[in-house]
Design a protein around this motif. Structure first.
Motif, PDB file in Angstrom:
ATOM      1  N   ILE A 111      11.771   7.829   3.825  1.00 34.02           N
ATOM      2  CA  ILE A 111      12.993   7.556   4.210  1.00 34.02           C
ATOM      3  C   ILE A 111      12.926   7.911   5.537  1.00 34.02           C
ATOM      4  O   ILE A 111      13.437   6.927   6.637  1.00 34.02           O
ATOM      5  N   ILE A 112      13.521   9.052   5.234  1.00 38.64           N
ATOM      6  CA  ILE A 112      13.668   9.750   6.832  1.00 38.64           C
ATOM      7  C   ILE A 112      12.911   9.559   8.010  1.00 38.64           C
ATOM      8  O   ILE A 112      13.416   8.986   9.419  1.00 38.64           O
ATOM      9  N   MET A 113      11.463   9.656   6.955  1.00 42.88           N
ATOM     10  CA  MET A 113      10.853   9.555   8.598  1.00 42.88           C
ATOM     11  C   MET A 113       9.957   8.292   9.168  1.00 42.88           C
ATOM     12  O   MET A 113      10.373   8.157  10.642  1.00 42.88           O
ATOM     13  N   THR A 114      10.567   7.140   8.447  1.00 42.77           N
ATOM     14  CA  THR A 114      10.266   5.912   9.076  1.00 42.77           C
ATOM     15  C   THR A 114      11.733   4.961   9.757  1.00 42.77           C
ATOM     16  O   THR A 114      11.873   4.048  10.526  1.00 42.77           O
ATOM     17  N   LEU A 115      12.541   5.893   8.492  1.00 44.42           N
ATOM     18  CA  LEU A 115      14.215   5.254   9.722  1.00 44.42           C
ATOM     19  C   LEU A 115      13.541   5.734  10.770  1.00 44.42           C
ATOM     20  O   LEU A 115      14.815   4.937  11.568  1.00 44.42           O
ATOM     21  N   GLY A 116      13.661   7.080  11.456  1.00 48.38           N
ATOM     22  CA  GLY A 116      13.786   7.660  12.745  1.00 48.38           C
ATOM     23  C   GLY A 116      12.652   7.118  13.752  1.00 48.38           C
ATOM     24  O   GLY A 116      13.585   6.586  14.929  1.00 48.38           O
ATOM     25  N   MET A 117      11.875   6.188  13.036  1.00 47.96           N
ATOM     26  CA  MET A 117      10.539   6.162  13.261  1.00 47.96           C
ATOM     27  C   MET A 117      10.850   4.266  13.779  1.00 47.96           C
ATOM     28  O   MET A 117      11.206   3.241  15.113  1.00 47.96           O
ATOM     29  N   LEU A 118      12.256   3.715  13.158  1.00 48.26           N
ATOM     30  CA  LEU A 118      12.282   2.297  13.376  1.00 48.26           C
ATOM     31  C   LEU A 118      13.339   2.831  14.741  1.00 48.26           C
ATOM     32  O   LEU A 118      13.302   1.644  15.427  1.00 48.26           O
ATOM     33  N   PHE A 152       0.481  -1.009   0.221  1.00 53.50           N
ATOM     34  CA  PHE A 152       0.398   0.049  -0.117  1.00 53.50           C
ATOM     35  C   PHE A 152       1.159   0.825  -0.068  1.00 53.50           C
ATOM     36  O   PHE A 152       0.394   2.551  -0.802  1.00 53.50           O
ATOM     37  N   VAL A 153       1.821   1.264   0.497  1.00 55.19           N
ATOM     38  CA  VAL A 153       3.244   2.171   0.672  1.00 55.19           C
ATOM     39  C   VAL A 153       3.519   2.531  -0.536  1.00 55.19           C
ATOM     40  O   VAL A 153       3.612   3.735  -1.130  1.00 55.19           O
ATOM     41  N   ASP A 210       7.970   2.051   3.610  1.00 52.28           N
ATOM     42  CA  ASP A 210       7.974   2.292   5.237  1.00 52.28           C
ATOM     43  C   ASP A 210       9.353   1.018   5.627  1.00 52.28           C
ATOM     44  O   ASP A 210       9.005  -0.499   5.723  1.00 52.28           O
ATOM     45  N   VAL A 211      10.048   1.652   6.119  1.00 53.13           N
ATOM     46  CA  VAL A 211      11.463   0.629   6.833  1.00 53.13           C
ATOM     47  C   VAL A 211      10.977   0.571   8.779  1.00 53.13           C
ATOM     48  O   VAL A 211      12.356   0.429   8.916  1.00 53.13           O
ATOM     49  N   LEU A 264       0.006   6.052  11.939  1.00 52.58           N
ATOM     50  CA  LEU A 264      -0.960   7.167  11.638  1.00 52.58           C
ATOM     51  C   LEU A 264       0.408   8.336  11.498  1.00 52.58           C
ATOM     52  O   LEU A 264       0.438   9.189  11.151  1.00 52.58           O
ATOM     53  N   ILE A 265       1.205   7.978  12.623  1.00 57.49           N
ATOM     54  CA  ILE A 265       2.237   8.571  13.213  1.00 57.49           C
ATOM     55  C   ILE A 265       2.989   9.063  11.816  1.00 57.49           C
ATOM     56  O   ILE A 265       3.503  10.358  11.476  1.00 57.49           O
ATOM     57  N   ASN A 266       3.287   7.906  11.018  1.00 58.44           N
ATOM     58  CA  ASN A 266       4.712   7.903  10.154  1.00 58.44           C
ATOM     59  C   ASN A 266       3.575   8.811   8.686  1.00 58.44           C
ATOM     60  O   ASN A 266       4.279   9.395   8.213  1.00 58.44           O
ATOM     61  N   GLY A 267       2.444   8.378   8.457  1.00 55.92           N
ATOM     62  CA  GLY A 267       1.331   8.946   7.479  1.00 55.92           C
ATOM     63  C   GLY A 267       1.720  10.483   7.844  1.00 55.92           C
ATOM     64  O   GLY A 267       1.555  11.114   6.546  1.00 55.92           O
TER      65      GLY A 267
END
Length: 339
Positions: A120-127, A58-59, A66-67, A106-109
Motif C-alpha cells: 500500500i505504501i509502495m504503490t501509493l508513493g508511485m501513484l 494477480f496482485v 496496487d493503488v 517492475l519497480i512496484n514489484g
C-alpha cells in the motif's frame, strides 16, 4: 435442490445470479434498462474496468494491493495520445505504452518483494510520482486531435462485437488459462494463501510477486490504450480515482483482499456488475449527486449478501459430508511432490 446449491457454491455463478436479479429489478422499474442497446453499451463501458480488474487480481491473489494502477493508466493514455498526435506508428505506440506499464510494475514489484516495502505504501508513493510525471509530460494540458483512424477502432465490429470487447475477452481467457492450467499460475494462489510455507517448499515467492505487479502495470497500460480509443481525447486527470473502482470490482467478483482466493472470471464479472450498478442509477432517474452514496451502498449490500450466501452454502447439511478443503500450497507443488 442439492444441484442448485452446488451451482451457487461456484462463486462466479452466484455473482451472475445477483446480476440477473439486479437486472430484473431495475428493468421492472425502467424497461429501457434491459434493451439490447443498453446492455451492449454497458458491456462496452465495462471493458476498461474489466481489463484493470484482471491485472489487479494477480496482485490481490498474492495478498498485496496496487493503488497505482489508475495513475499508470493515466500516464499510458497520455503517452499514447501524444505519440499518436505526432504521427508515430501505432504499433510502436502500443509497444512503448506496454513497456511503460511493465517497467512501473517492475519497480512496484521490486520495492514490495526485495525491499520489503508494504504494498500500500509502495504503490501509493508511485501513484503520486506517476501522476506528477503525467502532468509534467502533458504540461497540465488535455490531449486532443487524436487521429480518426485510432478512434474508429472503438466501433470496429468483428462478428458483431466491437474490438475493445474482444480485447477484454482475450485477456480474460488468457489470464484464466494461465492461472488454472499452468504450474506457475498456481503459485500466485499459493503465495497469497501461505507465503512462508511457499518459501519453505522452494517456490519463487519474490519472482511471483514481481510478476503480479508487472501484469497489473501492463493491464493498466492496455486500459489506457482503450481509453484513448473510446474517448478520443485525454483529460489531465485521466485515471484519477479509478483504482478504488478496480479493487471494488475485483472484490465484488469474489477476489479476496487477504489473498489466495478468487478467480479471474469472477473479477471480470465483478467489473461488469460494478458498471451495471453505476449505469442503473441513470435509468432509475436518481439525481447525480446521490450516485456515489447509492452505488457504494448497493456494492456493500451485494458483497455482504454474497458472502452470507456462500457461508450458508458452505455449512449446508446436505453438502457438509462432501465438503473437503484442498490446500492451495499442496496443489501448487503437487508436481514436485510426485517427483
Amino acid at each position: 435442490m442439492r444441484f442448485l446449491t452446488r451451482l451457487l457454491k461456484v462463486r462466479e455463478l452466484s455473482i451472475l445470479s445477483f446480476m440477473i436479479v439486479f437486472f430484473i429489478f431495475v428493468g421492472s422499474i425502467n424497461n429501457e434498462f434491459i434493451t439490447g442497446d443498453s446492455v451492449s453499451l454497458m458491456v462496452k463501458s465495462s471493458v476498461i474496468l474489466l481489463v484493470m480488474a484482471v491485472g489487479q487480481s494477480f496482485v490481490l491473489f498474492t495478498s498485496n494491493i496496487d493503488v497505482s494502477i489508475g495513475s499508470i493508466m493515466g500516464l499510458s493514455a497520455a503517452v499514447c495520445g501524444v505519440l499518436l498526435t505526432n504521427n508515430i506508428n501505432v504499433w510502436l505506440v502500443i509497444f512503448i505504452v506496454f513497456i511503460i506499464g511493465a517497467v512501473i510494475g517492475l519497480i512496484n514489484g521490486i520495492g514490495v518483494s526485495y525491499f520489503k516495502i508494504p504494498a500500500i505504501i509502495m504503490t501509493l508513493g508511485m501513484l503520486g510520482i506517476i501522476r506528477g510525471i503525467m502532468l509534467i509530460y502533458t504540461e497540465g494540458m488535455w490531449i486532443e486531435e487524436i487521429p480518426n483512424f485510432y478512434k474508429k477502432l472503438s466501433n470496429l465490429k468483428i462478428l458483431g462485437i466491437v474490438l475493445p470487447v474482444w480485447v477484454a475477452i482475450a485477456i480474460l481467457i488468457v489470464a484464466h488459462i494461465y492461472l488454472t492450467r499452468t504450474k506457475f499460475g498456481r503459485y500466485f494462489y499459493a503465495v497469497g494463501d501461505n507465503e512462508e510455507g511457499a518459501r519453505l517448499v522452494g517456490l519463487p515467492v519474490q519472482k511471483v510477486k514481481v510478476l503480479a505487479f508487472i501484469f497489473s502495470g501492463i493491464s493498466a497500460s492496455v486500459a489506457g490504450l482503450i481509453f484513448v480509443m473510446n474517448i478520443g481525447f485525454v483529460p489531465n486527470q485521466t485515471g484519477s480515482g479509478i483504482e478504488l473502482q478496480v479493487i471494488a470490482a475485483a472484490v465484488l467478483g469474489g477476489v479476496s483482499l487477504t489473498g489466495g482466493l478468487g478467480s479471474i472470471v469472477g473479477a471480470g464479472l465483478g467489473a461488469v456488475f460494478f458498471t451495471v450498478i453505476n449505469n442503473s442509477l441513470v435509468y432509475l432517474k436518481i439525481p447525480a449527486y446521490w450516485n456515489n452514496a447509492i452505488s457504494g451502498l448497493l456494492l456493500l449490500l451485494i458483497v455482504v449478501g454474497d458472502s452470507r450466501l456462500q457461508n450458508y452454502l458452505q455449512y449446508n447439511p446436505f453438502l457438509r459430508k462432501k465438503n473437503t478443503k484442498v490446500s492451495l500450497l499442496r496443489d501448487a507443488i503437487k508436481g514436485d511432490v510426485n517427483k
